[in-house]
Design an enzyme around this catalytic site. Structure first.
Site, PDB file in Angstrom:
ATOM      1  N   HIS A   1       0.866  -1.176   0.000  1.00  0.00           N
ATOM      2  CA  HIS A   1       0.000   0.000   0.000  1.00  0.00           C
ATOM      3  C   HIS A   1       0.903   1.227   0.000  1.00  0.00           C
ATOM      4  O   HIS A   1       2.054   1.149   0.449  1.00  0.00           O
ATOM      5  CB  HIS A   1      -0.874   0.025   1.265  1.00  0.00           C
ATOM      6  CG  HIS A   1      -1.816  -1.124   1.369  1.00  0.00           C
ATOM      7  ND1 HIS A   1      -1.749  -2.047   2.374  1.00  0.00           N
ATOM      8  CD2 HIS A   1      -2.837  -1.498   0.575  1.00  0.00           C
ATOM      9  CE1 HIS A   1      -2.707  -2.948   2.199  1.00  0.00           C
ATOM     10  NE2 HIS A   1      -3.368  -2.643   1.108  1.00  0.00           N
TER      11      HIS A   1
ATOM     12  N   ASP B   1       2.310   1.781   3.370  1.00  0.00           N
ATOM     13  CA  ASP B   1       3.275   0.802   3.880  1.00  0.00           C
ATOM     14  C   ASP B   1       4.691   1.337   3.621  1.00  0.00           C
ATOM     15  O   ASP B   1       5.659   0.923   4.267  1.00  0.00           O
ATOM     16  CB  ASP B   1       3.145  -0.547   3.142  1.00  0.00           C
ATOM     17  CG  ASP B   1       1.869  -1.298   3.520  1.00  0.00           C
ATOM     18  OD1 ASP B   1       1.455  -1.212   4.687  1.00  0.00           O
ATOM     19  OD2 ASP B   1       1.309  -1.977   2.635  1.00  0.00           O
TER      20      ASP B   1
END
Ligand code: 3MF
Ligand code: MG
Length: 340
Positions: free
Chosen positions: A49, A52
């Protein structure tokens, strides 16, 4: 044993065991600790993501530096980034959906954040953007105009295609959860939309086994359909025990035959995308065992590849020609039980 398949998973697949009914039960590992596990487990790349990599509220300059540091960690571990997915379901501004939110400023936030995910993808050297349209849907049908909603999703996809002429967009469709009903609930819905975009050649799908099962569909048929379109660009293999919440069980752990059919379809079609394993460990799993579900899922996939390659195509064709599906079924089950 096959050496062509490239295996990936996301940092969220090593988790604390928290669920809606209980807090974390295992300590959270740092990203650096997680990255060190990949190669040991036989994985080649990482799915990410946007947040992340770096927090979503960082300035462009902070982001640039943060992504460069992250890229160095990946390079040091010998890992590649498979895709970036803008996380469009946690920020309060995405509570009513992202691209389909009724609020114009919320829709703008979703697009800005998606463009930023594309910037991160470019810095990490991947052209694939995954769109899990988590909150594009409704809890009550009357909340949004469903015709307008589809147009808004198309407009957002076109805006992203225009923002960067090289990226590809992969829709990861799911029929429900967190929403009661999602717009474009299956891969086939998104595939139809692909052909209405400004550049259909850069629009495709990531198919997750559990999402097909939750829609009452068979994952191998969903994948075969996307393969026929030349648009199956990634997969999230896992398993699901009936129509419940999204379980992300280890691949093949519920229905081995369904998993076999998935692998067989990918094998026959010469699928060349990454084999992503979107699996979750059980809440009961001890910290020292918290990556076993990933190693297990990969091993099950590879064992099923062996079964698919051992399978005698002539036997299958003979059964089909004679319309002897009873014999065919027994043959497949024998293969799965190691008797062939
Ligand atoms: C939701 C999912 C997600 C997505 C991921 C990438 C936790 O059901 O499957 O995995 O795959 O967020 O968009
Ligand atoms: Mg997934």
């Amino acid at each position: 044993m096959n050496t062509n398949y490239r295996f990936t998973f996301g940092p969220w697949n090593i988790s604390t065991g928290a669920d809606p009914f209980g807090p974390p039960i295992r300590p959270e590992l740092s990203v650096a600790q997680k990255l060190r596990e990949y190669k040991k487990l036989g994985f080649d790349g990482i799915q990410l993501h946007d947040d992340d990599v770096v927090p979503a509220d960082w300035s462009p300059e902070q982001t640039r530096r943060g992504v460069a540091e992250f890229k160095k960690m990946l390079d040091d571990e010998g890992l590649f980034a498979e895709f970036i997915a803008p996380r469009l379901w946690e920020d309060p501004r995405t509570a009513d959906g992202a691209y389909t939110a009724n609020s114009e400023s919320d829709r703008r936030y979703a697009l800005d954040r998606s463009r930023r995910a594309i910037d991160i993808a470019n810095m990490l050297g991947t052209r694939d953007i995954v769109l899990w349209l988590a909150r594009e849907g409704t809890y009550i049908r009357e909340a949004k105009d469903p015709v307008v909603a589809v147009q808004r999703i198309l407009d957002a996809v076109n805006a992203l295609l225009a923002y960067d002429p090289t990226i590809r967009l992969l829709g990861e469709m799911k029929p429900n959860e967190p929403m009661d009903q999602a717009y474009l609930p299956t891969p086939a819905h998104f595939l139809a939309l692909c052909y209405r975009t400004a550049d259909p050649s850069r629009c495709g799908v990531l198919i997750e086994s559990a999402h097909s099962i939750l829609a009452g569909l068979d994952p191998s048929d969903d994948m075969a359909y996307a393969l026929w379109h030349g648009k199956l660009w990634s997969v999230h293999l896992n398993d699901q025990n009936g129509l419940k919440y999204d379980q992300d069980k280890s691949f093949g752990s519920v229905d081995l035959r369904r998993a076999f059919n998935t692998v067989w379809v990918l094998e026959r079609a010469g699928y060349s995308g990454c084999v992503g394993l979107d699996v979750k460990s059980m809440r009961t799993t001890r910290p020292e065992h918290q990556t076993k579900h990933l190693a297990n899922s990969r091993a099950i996939f590879l064992r099923l590849v062996e079964v698919a390659r051992r399978l005698d195509v002539q036997t299958v064709e003979r059964c089909r020609a004679e319309r002897d599906y009873e014999a065919l079924e027994m043959y497949v089950l024998d293969c799965l039980m190691g008797r062939v």
